[in-house]
Write a protein that holds these residues in place. Structure first.
Motif, PDB file in Angstrom:
ATOM      1  N   SER A 170       0.813  -1.223   0.000  1.00 12.28           N
ATOM      2  CA  SER A 170       0.000   0.000   0.000  1.00 12.28           C
ATOM      3  C   SER A 170       0.841   1.265   0.000  1.00 12.28           C
ATOM      4  O   SER A 170       0.337   2.354   0.276  1.00 12.28           O
ATOM      5  N   GLY A 171       2.139   1.129  -0.294  1.00 12.08           N
ATOM      6  CA  GLY A 171       2.992   2.312  -0.357  1.00 12.08           C
ATOM      7  C   GLY A 171       3.509   2.787   0.986  1.00 12.08           C
ATOM      8  O   GLY A 171       3.918   3.941   1.125  1.00 12.08           O
ATOM      9  N   LEU A 172       3.525   1.903   1.990  1.00 12.14           N
ATOM     10  CA  LEU A 172       3.988   2.290   3.320  1.00 12.14           C
ATOM     11  C   LEU A 172       5.500   2.499   3.318  1.00 12.14           C
ATOM     12  O   LEU A 172       6.249   1.731   2.704  1.00 12.14           O
ATOM     13  N   CYS A 173       5.943   3.530   4.005  1.00 13.44           N
ATOM     14  CA  CYS A 173       7.373   3.841   4.073  1.00 13.44           C
ATOM     15  C   CYS A 173       7.732   4.289   5.485  1.00 13.44           C
ATOM     16  O   CYS A 173       7.115   5.219   6.018  1.00 13.44           O
ATOM     17  N   TRP A 174       8.703   3.615   6.092  1.00 15.03           N
ATOM     18  CA  TRP A 174       9.213   4.007   7.407  1.00 15.03           C
ATOM     19  C   TRP A 174      10.532   4.746   7.206  1.00 15.03           C
ATOM     20  O   TRP A 174      11.427   4.260   6.511  1.00 15.03           O
ATOM     21  N   ARG A 175      10.651   5.918   7.795  1.00 13.79           N
ATOM     22  CA  ARG A 175      11.891   6.688   7.671  1.00 13.79           C
ATOM     23  C   ARG A 175      12.060   7.582   8.890  1.00 13.79           C
ATOM     24  O   ARG A 175      11.095   7.879   9.614  1.00 13.79           O
ATOM     25  N   ALA A 176      13.288   8.000   9.104  1.00 10.24           N
ATOM     26  CA  ALA A 176      13.569   8.915  10.205  1.00 10.24           C
ATOM     27  C   ALA A 176      13.116  10.319   9.823  1.00 10.24           C
ATOM     28  O   ALA A 176      13.441  10.818   8.734  1.00 10.24           O
ATOM     29  N   GLY A 177      12.345  10.938  10.706  1.00  3.72           N
ATOM     30  CA  GLY A 177      11.914  12.303  10.474  1.00  3.72           C
ATOM     31  C   GLY A 177      12.996  13.297  10.834  1.00  3.72           C
ATOM     32  O   GLY A 177      14.138  12.929  11.140  1.00  3.72           O
ATOM     33  N   ASP A 178      12.658  14.576  10.815  1.00  8.87           N
ATOM     34  CA  ASP A 178      13.632  15.616  11.149  1.00  8.87           C
ATOM     35  C   ASP A 178      14.143  15.478  12.577  1.00  8.87           C
ATOM     36  O   ASP A 178      15.245  15.939  12.895  1.00  8.87           O
ATOM     37  N   ASN A 179      13.339  14.854  13.435  1.00  9.12           N
ATOM     38  CA  ASN A 179      13.753  14.667  14.829  1.00  9.12           C
ATOM     39  C   ASN A 179      14.619  13.431  15.013  1.00  9.12           C
ATOM     40  O   ASN A 179      15.038  13.114  16.130  1.00  9.12           O
ATOM     41  N   GLY A 180      14.876  12.695  13.935  1.00 11.59           N
ATOM     42  CA  GLY A 180      15.721  11.513  14.007  1.00 11.59           C
ATOM     43  C   GLY A 180      15.010  10.241  14.396  1.00 11.59           C
ATOM     44  O   GLY A 180      15.624   9.168  14.431  1.00 11.59           O
ATOM     45  N   HIS A 181      13.714  10.328  14.677  1.00 13.95           N
ATOM     46  CA  HIS A 181      12.959   9.156  15.124  1.00 13.95           C
ATOM     47  C   HIS A 181      12.176   8.539  13.966  1.00 13.95           C
ATOM     48  O   HIS A 181      11.733   9.234  13.042  1.00 13.95           O
ATOM     49  N   LEU A 182      11.977   7.242  14.061  1.00 17.99           N
ATOM     50  CA  LEU A 182      11.302   6.508  12.995  1.00 17.99           C
ATOM     51  C   LEU A 182       9.825   6.895  12.932  1.00 17.99           C
ATOM     52  O   LEU A 182       9.115   6.915  13.941  1.00 17.99           O
ATOM     53  N   ALA A 183       9.376   7.183  11.708  1.00 17.34           N
ATOM     54  CA  ALA A 183       7.982   7.561  11.474  1.00 17.34           C
ATOM     55  C   ALA A 183       7.503   6.850  10.212  1.00 17.34           C
ATOM     56  O   ALA A 183       8.290   6.304   9.435  1.00 17.34           O
ATOM     57  N   VAL A 184       6.192   6.863  10.020  1.00 12.58           N
ATOM     58  CA  VAL A 184       5.605   6.133   8.892  1.00 12.58           C
ATOM     59  C   VAL A 184       4.755   7.074   8.041  1.00 12.58           C
ATOM     60  O   VAL A 184       4.122   8.001   8.554  1.00 12.58           O
ATOM     61  N   GLU A 185       4.775   6.842   6.738  1.00 10.53           N
ATOM     62  CA  GLU A 185       3.916   7.582   5.830  1.00 10.53           C
ATOM     63  C   GLU A 185       3.524   6.672   4.671  1.00 10.53           C
ATOM     64  O   GLU A 185       4.127   5.611   4.464  1.00 10.53           O
ATOM     65  N   GLN A 186       2.529   7.085   3.930  1.00 11.44           N
ATOM     66  CA  GLN A 186       2.037   6.293   2.812  1.00 11.44           C
ATOM     67  C   GLN A 186       2.287   7.068   1.525  1.00 11.44           C
ATOM     68  O   GLN A 186       1.660   8.096   1.270  1.00 11.44           O
ATOM     69  N   LEU A 187       3.217   6.574   0.733  1.00 13.09           N
ATOM     70  CA  LEU A 187       3.610   7.249  -0.500  1.00 13.09           C
ATOM     71  C   LEU A 187       3.144   6.456  -1.708  1.00 13.09           C
ATOM     72  O   LEU A 187       3.225   5.223  -1.730  1.00 13.09           O
ATOM     73  N   ASP A 188       2.671   7.141  -2.709  1.00 12.68           N
ATOM     74  CA  ASP A 188       2.292   6.498  -3.967  1.00 12.68           C
ATOM     75  C   ASP A 188       1.397   5.295  -3.744  1.00 12.68           C
ATOM     76  O   ASP A 188       1.663   4.183  -4.200  1.00 12.68           O
TER      77      ASP A 188
END
Length: 415
Positions: A170-188
């Motif tokens: 479903s386009g899920l992506c886990w990445r470090a945000g500006d605060n350096g902590h892991l976050a999730v978003e849904q791309l494409d």
């Protein structure tokens, strides 16, 4: 004690789990009784003032997960689940498994797999790295502990949970945000993806307590590391027994590991109990993983083999029933019959999703159609055959419309 007497009493009741899991046969709440003022709460402490706080409003079907930490003036919401405006995607499976292990080591009442998985799995989001082979045995064992049943094999609760929380593809992506902590978003997000991401843990979120969450996970890792610091665990007899236990047939060698651990008086009491007096084979499995320093879930796959979910398929369909000039309860009777038929065949479920009405000149409304969400598992052709049988039984085959539930929503001919 995270599970007080009131909550423990409810966990032993079948109707609690039916309501907590949003099962379609859950009893209607008795709002005239004493339960309407009941407030249930569980606090899962990993130490250092860090705890998960689960609030359960069973009658209203609302469940909130928060995080308590020394730097937070009050518990901060992580996510919530209901059947309206939910935001349940809080954590990865590996994080829940980690926390459940640490909590089991901290509190013998919280056996793993058991209440922590059964209660908190609703706040997991699954994506590509999550392997059903490593997950299914633990979830099956958790529900078997909390909802004893004579049936073996894949638990229906496990499959229902997996399908609902599975966002692979479903386009899920886990990445470090500006605060350096892991976050999730849904791309494409692909058009065919059945579900959207609903999470506070997104890279641009100001609401998710990222720092406290990272501290919670770090504390859990330290709890697990501390459980295996006894120098006696390096005894050659223990290492040899562990080596035998980490093979595909390792479950047959657990007794010799228990004997070696008792002789050396080395093991954490919770780990020793998990090996000597397990409530499930999965409990022994994670204890061996911890003692052997194996990655989470790696031994589960060896001990249990392929998950039935690995080859499982499901199809979400949308059935539209014409209701104009029909008896008022025609759509509900048909849907109930379809749901019962699919469940008895082990093929899925059906439930009313919404209704359409037309406003007449005099201001009154006339029901035009009812939309029914249908889930078919594994055997689409058999499922379609049963749908056809039910529609014909209720004289609705000629006016009903069946489509796939995701884009491009193709029409499905009714057999």
């Amino acid at each position: 004690m995270p599970l007080d007497d009131a909550l423990m009493a409810r966990l032993d009741q079948a109707e609690f789990w039916a309501a907590y899991l949003f099962e379609d046969d859950a009893p209607e709440p008795d709002l005239d009784g004493e339960e309407d003022e009941e407030s249930l709460k569980a606090e899962f402490h990993v130490g250092g003032g860090l705890a998960l706080v689960l609030d359960l409003d069973v009658n209203n079907g609302y469940f909130n997960l928060a995080l308590s930490a020394p730097e937070l003036p009050e518990p901060a919401d992580l996510g919530w689940d209901d059947q309206a405006h939910f935001h349940p995607h809080v954590m990865r499976w590996s994080e829940l498994d980690l926390l459940a292990r640490a909590l089991a080591l901290q509190d013998p009442q919280l056996r793993h797999p058991g209440p922590v998985l059964a209660l908190l799995a609703r706040f997991v989001v699954l994506d590509e790295p999550d392997d059903p082979d490593a997950i299914t045995p633990l979830m099956d064992a958790a529900f078997r502990v909390m909802r004893p049943s004579p049936l073996d094999g894949l638990r229906p609760e496990t499959r229902g949970w997996f399908e609902l929380r599975d966002l692979r593809g479903s386009g899920l992506c886990w990445r470090a945000g500006d605060n350096g902590h892991l976050a999730v978003e849904q791309l494409d997000r692909p058009y065919s993806a059945p579900r959207d991401l609903y999470s506070l843990r997104t890279p641009d979120s100001d609401d998710f307590p990222f720092t406290a969450w990272a501290a919670l996970l770090d504390r859990a890792r330290r709890v697990l590391a501390t459980a295996t610091t006894d120098a006696s665990l390096h005894d050659p007899a223990i290492r040899a027994a562990l080596s035998r236990c980490t093979t595909g047939e390792g479950r047959t060698h657990v007794a010799s590991l228990v004997e070696a651990l008792r002789t050396a008086d080395a093991a954490h009491p919770v780990l020793l109990r998990a090996l000597a007096e397990p409530v499930s084979r999965a409990e022994s499995c994670w204890a061996v993983e911890v003692l052997a320093g194996l990655p989470q879930g790696s031994l589960v796959k060896r001990w249990f083999g392929p998950s039935p979910l690995a080859a499982g398929r499901s199809w979400e369909l949308s059935l539209t029933l014409a209701t104009e000039s029909r008896p008022a309860d025609h759509d509900r009777i048909l849907t109930s019959d379809l749901n019962d038929t699919l469940k008895q065949a082990g093929l899925g479920r059906a439930e009313i999703a919404g209704e359409m009405a037309r406003q007449e000149a005099d201001g009154t409304y006339v029901s035009v159609s009812t939309s029914v969400d249908v889930l078919i598992r594994d055997d689409l052709s058999h499922g379609l055959s049963l749908i056809s049988q039910i529609l014909r039984r209720h004289n609705a085959a000629d006016t009903a419309e069946l489509r796939y539930g995701s884009s491009p929503y193709d029409l499905i001919p009714v057999p």
